[in-house]
Write a protein that holds these residues in place. Structure first.
Motif, PDB file in Angstrom:
ATOM      1  N   TYR B 262      -3.108 -12.199  10.605  1.00 36.15           N
ATOM      2  CA  TYR B 262      -2.922 -11.884  12.019  1.00 36.15           C
ATOM      3  C   TYR B 262      -2.620 -10.393  12.124  1.00 36.15           C
ATOM      4  O   TYR B 262      -1.560  -9.927  11.712  1.00 36.15           O
ATOM      5  CB  TYR B 262      -1.789 -12.726  12.602  1.00 36.15           C
ATOM      6  CG  TYR B 262      -1.612 -12.583  14.100  1.00 36.15           C
ATOM      7  CD1 TYR B 262      -2.463 -13.234  14.986  1.00 36.15           C
ATOM      8  CD2 TYR B 262      -0.591 -11.799  14.619  1.00 36.15           C
ATOM      9  CE1 TYR B 262      -2.308 -13.103  16.355  1.00 36.15           C
ATOM     10  CE2 TYR B 262      -0.416 -11.661  15.990  1.00 36.15           C
ATOM     11  CZ  TYR B 262      -1.281 -12.315  16.854  1.00 36.15           C
ATOM     12  OH  TYR B 262      -1.116 -12.184  18.208  1.00 36.15           O
ATOM     13  N   MET B 263      -3.581  -9.646  12.639  1.00 40.54           N
ATOM     14  CA  MET B 263      -3.474  -8.190  12.781  1.00 40.54           C
ATOM     15  C   MET B 263      -3.026  -7.540  11.465  1.00 40.54           C
ATOM     16  O   MET B 263      -2.216  -6.616  11.462  1.00 40.54           O
ATOM     17  CB  MET B 263      -2.497  -7.834  13.908  1.00 40.54           C
ATOM     18  CG  MET B 263      -2.935  -8.475  15.220  1.00 40.54           C
ATOM     19  SD  MET B 263      -2.158  -7.743  16.660  1.00 40.54           S
ATOM     20  CE  MET B 263      -2.830  -8.766  17.951  1.00 40.54           C
ATOM     21  N   LEU B 264      -3.556  -8.041  10.370  1.00 33.81           N
ATOM     22  CA  LEU B 264      -3.106  -7.575   9.050  1.00 33.81           C
ATOM     23  C   LEU B 264      -3.955  -6.432   8.507  1.00 33.81           C
ATOM     24  O   LEU B 264      -3.463  -5.589   7.751  1.00 33.81           O
ATOM     25  CB  LEU B 264      -3.119  -8.754   8.063  1.00 33.81           C
ATOM     26  CG  LEU B 264      -2.588  -8.460   6.666  1.00 33.81           C
ATOM     27  CD1 LEU B 264      -1.077  -8.240   6.714  1.00 33.81           C
ATOM     28  CD2 LEU B 264      -2.922  -9.580   5.690  1.00 33.81           C
ATOM     29  N   ALA B 295       2.162  -3.561  13.017  1.00 32.26           N
ATOM     30  CA  ALA B 295       2.750  -4.740  12.385  1.00 32.26           C
ATOM     31  C   ALA B 295       1.663  -5.785  12.154  1.00 32.26           C
ATOM     32  O   ALA B 295       0.680  -5.842  12.893  1.00 32.26           O
ATOM     33  CB  ALA B 295       3.844  -5.309  13.273  1.00 32.26           C
ATOM     34  N   GLY B 296       1.838  -6.574  11.115  1.00 36.05           N
ATOM     35  CA  GLY B 296       0.876  -7.631  10.820  1.00 36.05           C
ATOM     36  C   GLY B 296       1.571  -8.847  10.235  1.00 36.05           C
ATOM     37  O   GLY B 296       2.775  -8.826   9.974  1.00 36.05           O
ATOM     38  N   LEU B 297       0.771  -9.904  10.062  1.00 41.93           N
ATOM     39  CA  LEU B 297       1.320 -11.160   9.535  1.00 41.93           C
ATOM     40  C   LEU B 297       0.308 -11.797   8.594  1.00 41.93           C
ATOM     41  O   LEU B 297      -0.896 -11.767   8.850  1.00 41.93           O
ATOM     42  CB  LEU B 297       1.609 -12.118  10.706  1.00 41.93           C
ATOM     43  CG  LEU B 297       1.752 -13.609  10.389  1.00 41.93           C
ATOM     44  CD1 LEU B 297       3.086 -13.900   9.717  1.00 41.93           C
ATOM     45  CD2 LEU B 297       1.628 -14.447  11.652  1.00 41.93           C
ATOM     46  N   LEU B 298       0.813 -12.353   7.511  1.00 44.62           N
ATOM     47  CA  LEU B 298      -0.025 -13.180   6.651  1.00 44.62           C
ATOM     48  C   LEU B 298       0.657 -14.543   6.570  1.00 44.62           C
ATOM     49  O   LEU B 298       1.766 -14.655   6.050  1.00 44.62           O
ATOM     50  CB  LEU B 298      -0.190 -12.565   5.260  1.00 44.62           C
ATOM     51  CG  LEU B 298      -1.187 -13.262   4.331  1.00 44.62           C
ATOM     52  CD1 LEU B 298      -1.877 -12.262   3.418  1.00 44.62           C
ATOM     53  CD2 LEU B 298      -0.543 -14.365   3.513  1.00 44.62           C
ATOM     54  N   LYS B 299       0.011 -15.538   7.168  1.00 40.37           N
ATOM     55  CA  LYS B 299       0.585 -16.889   7.178  1.00 40.37           C
ATOM     56  C   LYS B 299      -0.090 -17.727   6.096  1.00 40.37           C
ATOM     57  O   LYS B 299      -1.291 -18.003   6.177  1.00 40.37           O
ATOM     58  CB  LYS B 299       0.365 -17.532   8.541  1.00 40.37           C
ATOM     59  CG  LYS B 299       0.906 -18.956   8.610  1.00 40.37           C
ATOM     60  CD  LYS B 299       0.418 -19.670   9.845  1.00 40.37           C
ATOM     61  CE  LYS B 299      -0.991 -20.181   9.692  1.00 40.37           C
ATOM     62  NZ  LYS B 299      -1.589 -20.600  10.939  1.00 40.37           N
ATOM     63  N   ALA B 312      -3.353 -10.602  -3.144  1.00 43.48           N
ATOM     64  CA  ALA B 312      -3.056  -9.251  -3.633  1.00 43.48           C
ATOM     65  C   ALA B 312      -3.987  -8.251  -2.958  1.00 43.48           C
ATOM     66  O   ALA B 312      -3.572  -7.169  -2.528  1.00 43.48           O
ATOM     67  CB  ALA B 312      -3.207  -9.198  -5.145  1.00 43.48           C
ATOM     68  N   LYS B 313      -5.255  -8.634  -2.857  1.00 45.08           N
ATOM     69  CA  LYS B 313      -6.245  -7.743  -2.241  1.00 45.08           C
ATOM     70  C   LYS B 313      -5.920  -7.492  -0.766  1.00 45.08           C
ATOM     71  O   LYS B 313      -5.981  -6.364  -0.279  1.00 45.08           O
ATOM     72  CB  LYS B 313      -7.637  -8.383  -2.358  1.00 45.08           C
ATOM     73  CG  LYS B 313      -8.725  -7.411  -2.777  1.00 45.08           C
ATOM     74  CD  LYS B 313     -10.042  -8.127  -3.009  1.00 45.08           C
ATOM     75  CE  LYS B 313     -10.816  -8.299  -1.716  1.00 45.08           C
ATOM     76  NZ  LYS B 313     -11.876  -9.296  -1.795  1.00 45.08           N
ATOM     77  N   ASP B 314      -5.543  -8.558  -0.072  1.00 41.50           N
ATOM     78  CA  ASP B 314      -5.303  -8.437   1.373  1.00 41.50           C
ATOM     79  C   ASP B 314      -3.971  -7.779   1.720  1.00 41.50           C
ATOM     80  O   ASP B 314      -3.753  -7.384   2.862  1.00 41.50           O
ATOM     81  CB  ASP B 314      -5.409  -9.810   2.045  1.00 41.50           C
ATOM     82  CG  ASP B 314      -6.865 -10.190   2.288  1.00 41.50           C
ATOM     83  OD1 ASP B 314      -7.669  -9.274   2.545  1.00 41.50           O
ATOM     84  OD2 ASP B 314      -7.207 -11.381   2.202  1.00 41.50           O
ATOM     85  N   LEU B 315      -3.064  -7.684   0.737  1.00 38.38           N
ATOM     86  CA  LEU B 315      -1.774  -7.039   1.012  1.00 38.38           C
ATOM     87  C   LEU B 315      -1.693  -5.634   0.408  1.00 38.38           C
ATOM     88  O   LEU B 315      -0.720  -4.913   0.625  1.00 38.38           O
ATOM     89  CB  LEU B 315      -0.618  -7.901   0.480  1.00 38.38           C
ATOM     90  CG  LEU B 315      -0.301  -9.184   1.247  1.00 38.38           C
ATOM     91  CD1 LEU B 315       0.771  -9.988   0.520  1.00 38.38           C
ATOM     92  CD2 LEU B 315       0.150  -8.890   2.674  1.00 38.38           C
ATOM     93  N   ALA B 316      -2.718  -5.259  -0.360  1.00 34.29           N
ATOM     94  CA  ALA B 316      -2.666  -4.009  -1.129  1.00 34.29           C
ATOM     95  C   ALA B 316      -2.387  -2.777  -0.267  1.00 34.29           C
ATOM     96  O   ALA B 316      -1.692  -1.858  -0.685  1.00 34.29           O
ATOM     97  CB  ALA B 316      -3.976  -3.830  -1.896  1.00 34.29           C
TER      98      ALA B 316
END
Lengths: 104, 401, 192
Positions: B262-264, B295-299, B312-316
């Motif tokens: 979400y908006m990550l 700001a973003g969210l990873l659920k 890992a790739k999406d939070l890098a």
């Protein structure tokens, strides 16, 4: 020992979930474990099948006639571990099975 | 105005428990064995009513405990049936040893789980301590943010479990989701049945033509290989999860993956969270974005198998991340979700993001509004170097001293 | 909280139907095309103990799953709760309180220490006795709430409640009629 190790299946080869095919105990020759062997006397035996029921390893061989009546037909020495239960359970007045020292 | 996503969908007002019972009615498993426990009671109650009314042909087994419930389910599954159970909290705890047996025997049992705190002290409200305790038992775990997701996950998990040959649970937050009536889009029975398909086990104990032994002793020479198979099956299940999600999207139109971003994609600060609280975070992210804060969210939806490389790739690119755990590990180390996220990034060679550990919502304690804003504020300070990231667990909305 | 979102808190006693009222209200509002939430206070339920239940209504999908702290509307099923429960908690100057009581608006306002303009009264228990034959104030209070909110379509709601109650009380059409009459009567009689 090395040779034994080579024969073992890998994780990729093994059936999943610890499945073991039925009837594989027949291929596992526990007869070599025996120190005493049961000896069966065909003439004394009345085929009451008490030994067949009692044998923990299914090592009493039986045959059936055309009326589907079963008779004892000997002992499977490939798998018999020599526990002696058959000799103990055979009715005293019959005593068709006796235990003898295994000759190796 | 409310509207459906699927052309043949129908909008209903249902609680989480009611919609799970509806999904089970549509799936119509061969066997359900369960023992009711708050807050999952209604799932079993409603489904057993369906059985009593002859609406489903399922065999319902009334058992005397959760240990018996899972044991009966294991037996039914081994015999070749599609078998389902449902529980929560202490019930899942009582199932413990059998959870490992279900996965070790590679039986695709389904469990409808309602997350609840664990005693003592007695508490019936939501946290994730129950399923987190079972996180390494070889069960696929899929979490739901709301009733719609719980329903969609239930439909998908049948396919996932049966293809992966792993037991699987769908979790939703106790009371917050299980007892909250919401608008849910329900699909026609026939379409759900067609998607789920018929269960055709490769081997089953009642197959007299191909008999086999199940659950025999397995010592030093083979046990390790079998456990490796289980761990590998869990790793391989990742592709299955995505394939089923893909087909689900094609059929019913709703999109699912390992997690929801979400908006990550351009976020500088992000929260990683599981379950119903993700909605509260979304509302805050939206407000912060309006103020220009990235700001973003990873659920996380699929917690087991854990999507290590993907996450890992999406939070890098995120500068500061708060991993929110709704269970404490009581380990002296860090709670489960944090540990998994950190290990995933570190093992992928991604060392830049500062990752903070938070524990929230234990025993139903709320985490919303200002408290979420505060976490993003801390993340902002850490991201800009104004504040050093905490090296210990931070507890939210708690009276410590 | 989005400006369009309406939040409601119901106060009742265990067994009076506060939870049922919130659920029924949500279901019927959904029938008018809105997104809804209805949830009880989370905890063990005991007959007679003070209980709460909640509603959210919005034209947009509702993502929040937290408790309601600042309700726009508070519905009191049992006026005796005013003695023991802080029922005006979290309501601001625009918040409205709807009470099942035989007392007047000003009497209630004095007791609750808020402005008379925020209070609405209706004798829902009396209406329930007259229409349903039992002191079940939750359905008439639903009518009162609809009136006070003002933006919801009463006819759409009545149609949907009729449909739902008919399914539930197929064999007792009297119950359905009584409940519908109670909603209409409370809708007409609730006053500021």
């Amino acid at each position: 020992m090395r040779k034994e190790e080579d024969k073992k299946l890998t994780a990729a080869e093994l059936p999943i979930g610890g499945i073991v095919e039925a009837g594989t105990a027949v291929n596992f020759h526990t007869g070599t474990w025996r120190s005493q062997r049961p000896v069966w006397n065909r003439d004394k035996c009345i085929s009451c099948l008490i030994c067949w029921i009692s044998c923990p390893d299914g090592s009493i061989k039986i045959v059936s006639d055309e009326k589907r009546t079963s008779f004892v037909d000997g002992i499977d020495y490939d798998n018999c571990k020599g526990c002696g239960i058959c000799a103990k359970e055979c009715p005293t007045r019959i005593s068709a099975i006796t235990m003898e020292q295994e000759k190796k | 105005m409310i509207k459906t996503v699927y052309s043949k969908g129908n909008l209903v007002a249902k609680t989480g428990n009611e919609i799970i019972a509806e999904a089970l009615r549509q799936i119509e498993p061969d066997v359900m064995a369960a023992y009711p426990i708050t807050p999952a009671t209604e799932i079993v109650q409603i489904f057993s009513q369906f059985v009593a009314d002859g609406i489903v042909k399922s065999e319902y087994v009334a058992v005397e405990s959760e240990h018996s419930a899972i044991s009966a389910t294991i037996a039914a599954s081994a015999a070749g049936a599609r078998a389902i159970t449902s529980t929560s909290s202490q019930g899942l705890c009582l199932m413990w040893e059998m959870l490992y047996i279900a996965s070790g025997l590679r039986l695709p049992i389904i469990l409808a789980e309602v997350n609840r705190a664990i005693s003592a002290p007695i508490n019936i409200n939501a946290d994730h301590s129950d399923t987190m305790g079972a996180r390494d038992s070889g069960w696929i775990q899929i979490y739901s943010e709301n009733s719609q997701e719980a329903y969609d996950n239930m439909i998908q998990i049948i396919r996932i479990a049966e293809e992966a040959k792993l037991p699987a649970l769908v979790a939703m937050d106790g009371f917050i989701t299980s007892h909250c009536m919401e608008v849910v889009e329900i699909y026609p029975d026939a379409d759900v049945k067609a998607f789920v398909g018929e269960y055709k086990p490769e081997r089953y104990l009642l197959d007299v033509r191909r008999p086999y032994t199940l659950g025999s002793i397995d010592l030093q020479d083979y046990y390790f290989e079998h456990r490796y198979q289980l761990a590998q099956a869990m790793r391989d299940a990742r592709d299955i999860v995505l394939d089923v999600a893909e087909e689900f999207k094609k059929t019913f139109g709703r999109e699912y993956s390992f997690y929801e971003k979400y908006m990550l994609d351009d976020a500088e600060v992000a929260i990683v969270i599981i379950g119903s609280t993700a909605g509260n975070v979304k509302a805050v992210v939206k407000e912060l974005r309006e103020k220009g804060i990235k700001a973003g969210l990873l659920k996380i939806r699929v917690y087991r198998p854990f999507p290590t490389e993907q996450i890992a790739k999406d939070l890098a690119h995120v500068k500061a991340i708060a991993v929110m755990d709704r269970s404490d590990s009581c380990s002296g180390a860090f709670p489960p979700v944090y540990s998994d996220v950190v290990a995933s990034l570190y093992s992928s060679g991604i060392l830049n993001p500062k990752i903070l550990s938070y524990v929230y919502g234990i025993g139903g304690r709320e985490f919303c509004g200002e408290q979420i804003v505060n976490v993003y504020e801390t993340l902002g300070k850490v991201a800009s170097g104004l504040e050093k990231p905490s090296n210990r667990i931070e507890y939210i909305n708690i009276r410590i001293e | 909280m989005s400006a369009k979102m309406i939040e409601i808190r119901w106060h009742g006693r265990g067994g009076q139907g506060a939870k049922t009222a919130a659920l029924l209200f949500a279901e019927t509002v959904m029938a008018t095309g809105m997104y809804i939430q209805a949830f009880p206070e989370y905890g063990p339920e005991r007959m007679g103990a003070p209980v709460q239940s909640f509603n959210r209504i919005s034209e947009d999908p509702i993502v929040i799953h937290s408790g309601i702290k600042n309700p726009n509307y508070v519905v009191i099923l049992d006026s005796s709760l005013m003695e023991s429960v802080p029922i005006t908690d979290g309501i601001d100057k625009t918040g409205k309180v709807i009470v099942n009581t035989s007392l007047s608006t000003s009497e209630i306002a004095e007791r609750l220490d808020i402005d008379t303009s925020q209070i609405y009264v209706v004798n829902a228990s009396k209406i329930a006795l007259e229409t349903i034959g039992k002191d079940i104030p939750n359905t008439p209070m639903l009518g009162a709430l609809l009136k006070v909110i003002g933006t919801l379509d009463i006819n759409g709601v009545l149609k949907d409640i009729n449909f739902k109650l008919m399914a539930k009380f197929r064999h007792k059409p009297g119950i359905v009629e009584g409940n519908l009459a109670s909603i209409k009567m409370a809708f007409d009689k609730v006053k500021n």
